[in-house]
Write an enzyme that holds these catalytic residues in place. Structure first.
Site, PDB file in Angstrom:
ATOM      1  N   LEU A   5       0.859  -1.190   0.000  1.00 22.55           N
ATOM      2  CA  LEU A   5       0.000   0.000   0.000  1.00 22.55           C
ATOM      3  C   LEU A   5       0.887   1.229   0.000  1.00 22.55           C
ATOM      4  O   LEU A   5       1.811   1.346   0.814  1.00 22.55           O
ATOM      5  CB  LEU A   5      -0.902   0.021   1.235  1.00 22.55           C
ATOM      6  CG  LEU A   5      -1.669   1.327   1.502  1.00 22.55           C
ATOM      7  CD1 LEU A   5      -2.648   1.636   0.378  1.00 22.55           C
ATOM      8  CD2 LEU A   5      -2.381   1.257   2.854  1.00 22.55           C
ATOM      9  N   ILE A   6       0.606   2.161  -0.917  1.00 23.94           N
ATOM     10  CA  ILE A   6       1.328   3.430  -0.989  1.00 23.94           C
ATOM     11  C   ILE A   6       0.318   4.555  -0.816  1.00 23.94           C
ATOM     12  O   ILE A   6      -0.639   4.662  -1.596  1.00 23.94           O
ATOM     13  CB  ILE A   6       2.059   3.593  -2.332  1.00 23.94           C
ATOM     14  CG1 ILE A   6       2.960   2.390  -2.605  1.00 23.94           C
ATOM     15  CG2 ILE A   6       2.866   4.890  -2.351  1.00 23.94           C
ATOM     16  CD1 ILE A   6       3.545   2.376  -4.004  1.00 23.94           C
ATOM     17  N   GLY A  12       3.317  12.086  -8.655  1.00 26.36           N
ATOM     18  CA  GLY A  12       4.634  12.336  -8.094  1.00 26.36           C
ATOM     19  C   GLY A  12       5.417  11.091  -7.731  1.00 26.36           C
ATOM     20  O   GLY A  12       5.353  10.063  -8.413  1.00 26.36           O
ATOM     21  N   TYR A 149       7.031  22.706   7.435  1.00 28.36           N
ATOM     22  CA  TYR A 149       7.259  21.461   6.713  1.00 28.36           C
ATOM     23  C   TYR A 149       8.410  20.687   7.359  1.00 28.36           C
ATOM     24  O   TYR A 149       8.308  19.480   7.600  1.00 28.36           O
ATOM     25  CB  TYR A 149       7.589  21.765   5.258  1.00 28.36           C
ATOM     26  CG  TYR A 149       7.937  20.546   4.432  1.00 28.36           C
ATOM     27  CD1 TYR A 149       6.938  19.692   3.966  1.00 28.36           C
ATOM     28  CD2 TYR A 149       9.264  20.252   4.125  1.00 28.36           C
ATOM     29  CE1 TYR A 149       7.255  18.580   3.203  1.00 28.36           C
ATOM     30  CE2 TYR A 149       9.596  19.139   3.373  1.00 28.36           C
ATOM     31  CZ  TYR A 149       8.583  18.310   2.910  1.00 28.36           C
ATOM     32  OH  TYR A 149       8.906  17.201   2.167  1.00 28.36           O
TER      33      TYR A 149
END
Length: 225
Positions: A5-6, A12, A149
């Site tokens: 699973l990603i 991207g 971030y």
């Protein structure tokens, strides 16, 4: 067959990671918030699509329940979903960033743990960033002003280390994939093709049973914390 699973795999680096893992024989589930983009990607790559919004508990639970019902286990989980806001910084934007980049990892990992524990070679890869490294960002040559971030990625790496320490039967590793030209980095000049950075992620996603755990690396080796 390796079941993978990603998250955030509609575009991207996640999309290219899915492409490469499918080519290696993985049965890949593309998790994406945008159903149209996710379904298109899955059809293009020969993968499966599952609706997955890492900021929504019900969505995460439903996605892992779908995989459980279809296949009964999960071998590889790639935490790829991520966002970056460029300011002005405020509370709401910081919360949005942390919700995806850090809290989302907790949501998906906790929902996936029962499935990972059924695997013979469970492996979790967190797509982190050198922007979350104290060693890298305190270097006078570090050029980027991306405090929220960076802080969220430091949290993502810490979560990886903590899970590696306490989930002994599962590998957890964080990776800096390299500066990549994607929608998320459109505010910066340059960046290499997503396929090159995806190859770095794939290297960790295909570790053998005796592979390392609790690491933070890029393609050149260990990164400072």
């Amino acid at each position: 067959m390796t079941i993978t699973l990603i998250t955030g795999a509609g575009r991207g680096i996640g999309h290219e990671t899915a492409r490469q893992l499918v080519a290696l024989g993985h049965d890949v589930w593309i998790g994406a918030r945008d159903a149209g983009r996710g379904q298109t990607a899955a059809q293009e790559l020969g993968a499966r699509f599952v609706p997955l919004d890492v900021t929504d508990d019900a969505s995460v639970a439903a996605a892992l329940a779908t995989i459980d019902q279809a296949q009964g286990r999960l071998d590889v989980l790639v935490h790829n979903a991520g966002v970056q806001e460029f300011g002005p910084f405020d509370g709401p934007s910081a919360l949005r960033t942390f919700d995806v980049n850090a809290v989302g990892i907790v949501r998906v990992t906790e929902a996936a743990l029962p499935l990972l524990r059924r695997s013979q070679n469970p492996n979790v890869v967190t797509v982190s960033s050198a922007a979350g490294s104290f060693g890298v960002t305190t270097d006078p040559g570090f050029p980027l002003r991306i405090p929220v971030y960076g802080a969220s990625k430091a949290a993502a790496t810490m979560l990886t280390v903590q899970y590696a320490k306490f989930e002994k039967g599962i590998k957890f590793n964080a990776v800096e994939p390299g500066f990549t030209a994607t929608d998320m980095t459109a505010g910066f000049e340059g960046g290499r093709p997503a396929r090159e950075s995806a190859a770095v992620v794939v290297g960790l996603a295909t570790l053998g049973v005796d592979g390392p755990t609790g690491t933070f690396t890029d393609e050149n080796g260990t990164l400072p914390w």
